[in-house]
Design an enzyme around this catalytic site. Structure first.
Site, PDB file in Angstrom:
ATOM      1  N   SER A 162       0.855  -1.195   0.000  1.00 36.31           N
ATOM      2  CA  SER A 162       0.000   0.000   0.000  1.00 36.31           C
ATOM      3  C   SER A 162       0.881   1.231   0.000  1.00 36.31           C
ATOM      4  O   SER A 162       1.952   1.247   0.629  1.00 36.31           O
ATOM      5  CB  SER A 162      -0.887   0.021   1.249  1.00 36.31           C
ATOM      6  OG  SER A 162      -1.543   1.269   1.343  1.00 36.31           O
ATOM      7  N   TYR A 175      -0.649  -0.673  10.355  1.00 37.46           N
ATOM      8  CA  TYR A 175      -0.906  -0.975   8.933  1.00 37.46           C
ATOM      9  C   TYR A 175       0.269  -0.522   8.071  1.00 37.46           C
ATOM     10  O   TYR A 175       0.787  -1.277   7.241  1.00 37.46           O
ATOM     11  CB  TYR A 175      -2.190  -0.286   8.486  1.00 37.46           C
ATOM     12  CG  TYR A 175      -2.590  -0.593   7.063  1.00 37.46           C
ATOM     13  CD1 TYR A 175      -3.030  -1.872   6.701  1.00 37.46           C
ATOM     14  CD2 TYR A 175      -2.526   0.383   6.073  1.00 37.46           C
ATOM     15  CE1 TYR A 175      -3.403  -2.151   5.398  1.00 37.46           C
ATOM     16  CE2 TYR A 175      -2.902   0.106   4.763  1.00 37.46           C
ATOM     17  CZ  TYR A 175      -3.335  -1.162   4.429  1.00 37.46           C
ATOM     18  OH  TYR A 175      -3.703  -1.444   3.134  1.00 37.46           O
ATOM     19  N   LYS A 179       2.837  -2.788   5.767  1.00 39.52           N
ATOM     20  CA  LYS A 179       2.962  -2.600   4.320  1.00 39.52           C
ATOM     21  C   LYS A 179       4.410  -2.254   3.938  1.00 39.52           C
ATOM     22  O   LYS A 179       4.862  -2.589   2.854  1.00 39.52           O
ATOM     23  CB  LYS A 179       1.965  -1.549   3.846  1.00 39.52           C
ATOM     24  CG  LYS A 179       0.508  -2.030   3.989  1.00 39.52           C
ATOM     25  CD  LYS A 179       0.273  -3.290   3.157  1.00 39.52           C
ATOM     26  CE  LYS A 179      -1.046  -3.963   3.353  1.00 39.52           C
ATOM     27  NZ  LYS A 179      -1.271  -5.132   2.500  1.00 39.52           N
TER      28      LYS A 179
HETATM   29  N1  LIG Z   1      -8.795  -0.773  -0.620  1.00 37.53           N
HETATM   30  C1  LIG Z   1      -7.770   0.052  -0.515  1.00 37.53           C
HETATM   31  O1  LIG Z   1      -7.933   1.294  -0.468  1.00 37.53           O
HETATM   32  C2  LIG Z   1      -6.374  -0.501  -0.483  1.00 37.53           C
HETATM   33  C3  LIG Z   1      -5.316   0.406  -0.682  1.00 37.53           C
HETATM   34  C4  LIG Z   1      -4.021  -0.063  -0.655  1.00 37.53           C
HETATM   35  C5  LIG Z   1      -3.763  -1.400  -0.418  1.00 37.53           C
HETATM   36  N2  LIG Z   1      -4.791  -2.271  -0.211  1.00 37.53           N
HETATM   37  C6  LIG Z   1      -4.449  -3.679   0.040  1.00 37.53           C
HETATM   38  O2  LIG Z   1      -5.076  -4.484  -0.944  1.00 37.53           O
HETATM   39  C7  LIG Z   1      -5.375  -5.780  -0.398  1.00 37.53           C
HETATM   40  C8  LIG Z   1      -6.836  -6.097  -0.647  1.00 37.53           C
HETATM   41  O3  LIG Z   1      -7.617  -5.074  -0.073  1.00 37.53           O
HETATM   42  P1  LIG Z   1      -9.187  -4.881  -0.395  1.00 37.53           P
HETATM   43  O4  LIG Z   1      -9.457  -3.453  -0.211  1.00 37.53           O
HETATM   44  O5  LIG Z   1      -9.544  -5.577  -1.640  1.00 37.53           O
HETATM   45  O6  LIG Z   1      -9.801  -5.669   0.879  1.00 37.53           O
HETATM   46  P2  LIG Z   1     -11.259  -6.281   1.161  1.00 37.53           P
HETATM   47  O7  LIG Z   1     -12.248  -5.829   0.154  1.00 37.53           O
HETATM   48  O8  LIG Z   1     -11.499  -6.017   2.606  1.00 37.53           O
HETATM   49  O9  LIG Z   1     -10.983  -7.843   0.949  1.00 37.53           O
HETATM   50  C9  LIG Z   1     -10.044  -8.475   1.772  1.00 37.53           C
HETATM   51  C10 LIG Z   1      -9.971  -9.933   1.411  1.00 37.53           C
HETATM   52  O10 LIG Z   1      -8.975 -10.518   2.273  1.00 37.53           O
HETATM   53  C11 LIG Z   1      -9.538 -11.685   2.851  1.00 37.53           C
HETATM   54  N3  LIG Z   1      -8.941 -11.993   4.136  1.00 37.53           N
HETATM   55  C12 LIG Z   1      -8.851 -11.216   5.235  1.00 37.53           C
HETATM   56  N4  LIG Z   1      -8.261 -11.898   6.234  1.00 37.53           N
HETATM   57  C13 LIG Z   1      -7.985 -13.136   5.751  1.00 37.53           C
HETATM   58  C14 LIG Z   1      -7.412 -14.314   6.294  1.00 37.53           C
HETATM   59  N5  LIG Z   1      -6.970 -14.346   7.555  1.00 37.53           N
HETATM   60  N6  LIG Z   1      -7.295 -15.399   5.489  1.00 37.53           N
HETATM   61  C15 LIG Z   1      -7.725 -15.385   4.214  1.00 37.53           C
HETATM   62  N7  LIG Z   1      -8.307 -14.308   3.644  1.00 37.53           N
HETATM   63  C16 LIG Z   1      -8.424 -13.209   4.413  1.00 37.53           C
HETATM   64  C17 LIG Z   1     -11.029 -11.405   2.968  1.00 37.53           C
HETATM   65  O11 LIG Z   1     -11.719 -12.635   3.067  1.00 37.53           O
HETATM   66  P3  LIG Z   1     -13.301 -12.688   3.426  1.00 37.53           P
HETATM   67  O12 LIG Z   1     -13.996 -12.254   2.164  1.00 37.53           O
HETATM   68  O13 LIG Z   1     -13.558 -14.108   3.750  1.00 37.53           O
HETATM   69  O14 LIG Z   1     -13.525 -11.750   4.563  1.00 37.53           O
HETATM   70  C18 LIG Z   1     -11.283 -10.655   1.648  1.00 37.53           C
HETATM   71  O15 LIG Z   1     -11.534 -11.571   0.599  1.00 37.53           O
HETATM   72  C19 LIG Z   1      -4.993  -5.715   1.079  1.00 37.53           C
HETATM   73  O16 LIG Z   1      -3.726  -6.289   1.267  1.00 37.53           O
HETATM   74  C20 LIG Z   1      -4.954  -4.216   1.363  1.00 37.53           C
HETATM   75  O17 LIG Z   1      -4.094  -3.907   2.432  1.00 37.53           O
HETATM   76  C21 LIG Z   1      -6.097  -1.843  -0.240  1.00 37.53           C
END
Ligand SMILES: NC(=O)c1ccc[n+]([C@@H]2O[C@H](COP(=O)([O-])OP(=O)(O)OC[C@H]3O[C@@H](n4cnc5c(N)ncnc54)[C@H](OP(=O)(O)O)[C@@H]3O)[C@@H](O)[C@H]2O)c1
Length: 273
Positions: A162, A175, A179
């Site tokens: 991130s 967090y 990252k």
């Molecule tokens: N969204 C943003 O603004 C953003 C920005 C920068 C970086 N990121 C990074 O991008 C990645 C994805 O983020 P997102 O926004 O797409 O998140 P999200 O919509 O909250 O989805 C997170 C996913 O991770 C899974 N997960 C969480 N804990 C887990 C575990 N212990 N074992 C297996 N699966 C697990 C969840 O499973 P369930 O569906 O079963 O809950 C879900 O499918 C993350 O690493 C995040 O830090 C996000």
């Protein structure tokens, strides 16, 4: 032909299914960025293990797996419930990938599962610290250990980091640190796994992306990011999953062979590094 191409033609049709025959694990791919990555890899021909952990995500995970299997590339897919912080979870993911692969290979590993909860420094508990570091730091280390014996030369590891690692956003003590660790993994593993095993490792750093994780943040946090989002150089909007997935698709392809140990800013130019 220019001598600078070393005699290699760089025009001609692009292989559409450039990941055909490969098998991938994408952690946390029932929703959000991970779901987009799973579908992108499937569109390129890779078999994909779609992973989720909460029982409520079973249906959406199965839908993502169906999308991979029905996209016309010939890819197969399976939705697997597995907690990436547990050794049993790692075994389930590896076993599922080996069932999908006719060559018993796991060619691509995308560490996407993450926890993005935010707390001011004064509110951080040891339980929260443990939970977030387990998902964002411990899981990529130990799942990679389990996958490596099955990853052939040409393997690809992508970690979703991130921009928060470098921005000093309030409430992101843990967090941002996790990252920053993801970036370090890409640099260290690229040297450990490069010449010896022929595997590339890169970290993709999205800026804010419209997913459940983003909208689970407090209104105060979302409001505080609005001026920054409005100043995004590429376009005045929040990032979308469709902006991130193709970048990961490229980093999983053979054509990315000369990119390793990199942190790819995928933020519309919010951060250049
Ligand atoms: N969204 C943003 O603004 C953003 C920005 C920068 C970086 N990121 C990074 O991008 C990645 C994805 O983020 P997102 O926004 O797409 O998140 P999200 O919509 O909250 O989805 C997170 C996913 O991770 C899974 N997960 C969480 N804990 C887990 C575990 N212990 N074992 C297996 N699966 C697990 C969840 O499973 P369930 O569906 O079963 O809950 C879900 O499918 C993350 O690493 C995040 O830090 C996000």
């Amino acid at each position: 032909m220019s001598q600078h191409t070393n005699g290699v033609a760089i025009s001609g049709p692009r292989a559409v299914y450039d990941l055909a025959g490969k098998t991938a694990i994408v952690t946390g791919s029932a929703r959000g960025i991970g779901a987009g990555i799973a579908i992108e890899l499937g569109r390129r021909g890779a078999n994909v293990v779609v992973n989720y952990t909460s029982p409520k995500s079973k249906q959406v995970a199965e839908k993502v797996a169906d999308q991979v299997a029905s996209c016309g590339s010939g890819a197969q897919s399976a939705a697997i419930q597995a907690d990436v912080t547990s050794h049993d979870g790692h075994k389930s993911l590896v076993d599922a990938a080996l069932r999908l692969s006719s060559a018993s290979h796991i060619d691509i590993l995308v560490h996407n599962a993450g926890n993005g909860d935010d707390y001011y420094l004064t509110d951080i508990t040891e339980e929260f610290y443990q939970m977030q570091t387990d998902i964002n730091i411990k899981a990529p280390i130990f799942l990679t250990q389990k996958v490596l014996p099955h990853m052939p030369k040409g393997g690809r590891i992508v970690i979703i980091g991130s921009c928060s690692a470098r921005m000093g956003v309030p409430q992101q003590t843990v967090y941002a640190a996790t990252k920053a660790a993801n970036e370090a993994f890409a640099r260290v593993w690229s040297t450990e796994l490069g010449q010896s095993r022929g595997i590339t490792v890169n970290c993709v750093n999205p800026g804010p992306v419209a997913t459940d994780m983003y909208y689970a943040s407090s209104q105060e946090f979302i409001d505080s990011l609005k001026p920054m989002i409005d100043s995004t150089p590429a376009e005045a909007r929040i990032g979308e999953v469709r902006d991130i997935a193709p970048i990961v698709g490229f980093l999983c392809s053979e054509e990315s062979r000369w990119v390793t140990g990199s942190v790819v800013s995928s933020s519309g130019g919010l951060l250049f590094f």
